[in-house]
Motif scaffolding. Structure first.
Motif, PDB file in Angstrom:
ATOM      1  N   THR A 190       5.885  -8.789   1.928  1.00 41.95           N
ATOM      2  CA  THR A 190       6.315  -9.574   3.076  1.00 41.95           C
ATOM      3  C   THR A 190       5.915 -11.032   2.894  1.00 41.95           C
ATOM      4  O   THR A 190       5.039 -11.364   2.102  1.00 41.95           O
ATOM      5  CB  THR A 190       5.694  -9.044   4.390  1.00 41.95           C
ATOM      6  N   ARG A 204       1.508  -5.025  -0.079  1.00 44.24           N
ATOM      7  CA  ARG A 204       0.694  -3.948   0.471  1.00 44.24           C
ATOM      8  C   ARG A 204       1.139  -2.625  -0.131  1.00 44.24           C
ATOM      9  O   ARG A 204       2.327  -2.306  -0.140  1.00 44.24           O
ATOM     10  CB  ARG A 204       0.806  -3.880   1.993  1.00 44.24           C
ATOM     11  N   LEU A 226       2.396 -11.373   0.784  1.00 39.76           N
ATOM     12  CA  LEU A 226       1.483 -10.247   0.953  1.00 39.76           C
ATOM     13  C   LEU A 226       2.126  -9.022   0.332  1.00 39.76           C
ATOM     14  O   LEU A 226       3.251  -8.644   0.686  1.00 39.76           O
ATOM     15  CB  LEU A 226       1.195  -9.994   2.434  1.00 39.76           C
ATOM     16  N   GLU A 267       1.590 -12.061   7.223  1.00 35.87           N
ATOM     17  CA  GLU A 267       0.878 -10.903   7.770  1.00 35.87           C
ATOM     18  C   GLU A 267       1.212 -10.650   9.231  1.00 35.87           C
ATOM     19  O   GLU A 267       0.740  -9.678   9.814  1.00 35.87           O
ATOM     20  CB  GLU A 267      -0.634 -11.104   7.610  1.00 35.87           C
ATOM     21  N   LEU A 322       6.392  -5.491   9.965  1.00 33.86           N
ATOM     22  CA  LEU A 322       5.555  -4.787   9.006  1.00 33.86           C
ATOM     23  C   LEU A 322       4.938  -3.596   9.699  1.00 33.86           C
ATOM     24  O   LEU A 322       4.267  -3.739  10.710  1.00 33.86           O
ATOM     25  CB  LEU A 322       4.462  -5.717   8.486  1.00 33.86           C
ATOM     26  N   PRO A 328      -0.549   0.530   9.219  1.00 33.78           N
ATOM     27  CA  PRO A 328      -1.012   1.571   8.293  1.00 33.78           C
ATOM     28  C   PRO A 328      -0.959   2.946   8.943  1.00 33.78           C
ATOM     29  O   PRO A 328      -1.144   3.079  10.146  1.00 33.78           O
ATOM     30  CB  PRO A 328      -2.457   1.153   7.992  1.00 33.78           C
ATOM     31  N   GLU A 340       0.355   1.549  -0.175  1.00 30.68           N
ATOM     32  CA  GLU A 340      -0.295   2.654   0.534  1.00 30.68           C
ATOM     33  C   GLU A 340       0.099   3.973  -0.112  1.00 30.68           C
ATOM     34  O   GLU A 340       1.287   4.261  -0.306  1.00 30.68           O
ATOM     35  CB  GLU A 340       0.106   2.649   2.009  1.00 30.68           C
ATOM     36  N   LEU A 347      -5.298   2.345   0.336  1.00 28.21           N
ATOM     37  CA  LEU A 347      -4.537   1.276   0.980  1.00 28.21           C
ATOM     38  C   LEU A 347      -5.020  -0.039   0.390  1.00 28.21           C
ATOM     39  O   LEU A 347      -6.200  -0.378   0.521  1.00 28.21           O
ATOM     40  CB  LEU A 347      -4.746   1.291   2.497  1.00 28.21           C
ATOM     41  N   CYS A 348      -4.140  -0.760  -0.298  1.00 24.12           N
ATOM     42  CA  CYS A 348      -4.514  -1.983  -1.013  1.00 24.12           C
ATOM     43  C   CYS A 348      -3.660  -3.151  -0.537  1.00 24.12           C
ATOM     44  O   CYS A 348      -2.476  -2.982  -0.254  1.00 24.12           O
ATOM     45  CB  CYS A 348      -4.330  -1.825  -2.514  1.00 24.12           C
ATOM     46  N   ALA A 349      -4.248  -4.331  -0.482  1.00 26.32           N
ATOM     47  CA  ALA A 349      -3.517  -5.547  -0.134  1.00 26.32           C
ATOM     48  C   ALA A 349      -3.771  -6.603  -1.205  1.00 26.32           C
ATOM     49  O   ALA A 349      -4.910  -6.803  -1.638  1.00 26.32           O
ATOM     50  CB  ALA A 349      -3.956  -6.065   1.233  1.00 26.32           C
ATOM     51  N   TYR A 350      -2.704  -7.260  -1.643  1.00 23.89           N
ATOM     52  CA  TYR A 350      -2.771  -8.353  -2.604  1.00 23.89           C
ATOM     53  C   TYR A 350      -2.183  -9.581  -1.912  1.00 23.89           C
ATOM     54  O   TYR A 350      -1.025  -9.564  -1.492  1.00 23.89           O
ATOM     55  CB  TYR A 350      -1.949  -8.042  -3.851  1.00 23.89           C
ATOM     56  N   ARG A 351      -2.959 -10.630  -1.804  1.00 21.93           N
ATOM     57  CA  ARG A 351      -2.508 -11.847  -1.125  1.00 21.93           C
ATOM     58  C   ARG A 351      -2.361 -12.969  -2.152  1.00 21.93           C
ATOM     59  O   ARG A 351      -3.282 -13.247  -2.908  1.00 21.93           O
ATOM     60  CB  ARG A 351      -3.484 -12.243  -0.022  1.00 21.93           C
TER      61      ARG A 351
END
Length: 210
Positions: free
Chosen positions: A68, A103, A101, A71, A138, A141, A105, A23-27
């Motif tokens: 999105t 995300r 954001l 958050e 959103l 997870p 998964e 599970l990765c998030a890029y902001r």
């Protein structure tokens, strides 16, 4: 944020396949007066390509990539890539304000793809129009602290200021819905309005599911 005005982003391990169960998030945070622009050049999430379902596939796809405008739970959903996208999938996403954001998964099975690659940039607001939302809300997870690893939890938001009527359905309708899912549909009207929901079909728990 506060660094280069443009650059590249990748899924873990790219151009090799990404690992399962991540599970990765890029902001991306722009300066005042700027928007964030993402240009996806390759998207391959380990499924069988189906162009008509690439950007709006079912919520139960094994691996999923969403973008999105924030958050918060009611943040606008700007793009959704699924296992139906092939490596040639291209899409540009422009933020409504100065934040995006991304995300990603991946399910814990061994079926993975090459992942995704693209470029980001921060541009003046007047130079680009923002991407129109394809939905709101959103999903939580599918695994992690405080969640059931087998439960898919998702909230869909409908606001009369954006859409005054439409059609809703359970996952996979008219086929049976999947097990272990919690889907919330939230409707919000304006002062003086009421919300009307008319059910044309309703069947629960016949066989494994309804």
């Amino acid at each position: 944020e506060g660094g280069a005005t443009s650059g590249r982003f990748f899924s873990p391990g790219y151009p090799q396949n990404y690992p399962p169960g991540i599970l990765c998030a890029y902001r991306f945070v722009a300066r005042p007066g700027e928007r964030v622009r993402l240009d996806f050049h390759r998207v391959s999430l380990g499924g069988r390509p189906n162009a008509s379902r690439c950007l709006d596939g079912r919520l139960d796809d094994k691996d999923i990539l969403v973008v999105t405008g924030g958050e918060q739970r009611d943040a606008p959903l700007l793009a959704r890539f699924t296992s139906y996208c092939d490596a040639r999938a291209k899409e540009q996403v422009v933020s409504p304000a100065g934040y995006l954001l991304l995300r990603f998964e991946a399910n814990s099975d061994d079926v993975t793809g090459q992942g995704f690659a693209g470029r980001f940039g921060f541009v003046a607001m007047h130079r680009l129009q923002p991407t129109a939302p394809i939905g709101y809300g959103l999903g939580a997870p599918r695994s992690g602290p405080g969640t059931d690893k087998d439960l898919f939890n998702y909230t869909m938001y409908f606001d009369s200021r954006r859409q005054r009527q439409g059609v809703i359905a359970s996952l996979h309708f008219p086929n049976a819905y999947p097990k272990l899912c919690r889907i919330t549909y939230q409707f919000t009207g304006q002062p003086g309005e009421t919300v009307r929901v008319s059910f044309e079909s309703f069947q629960l728990d016949e066989g494994p599911t309804g």
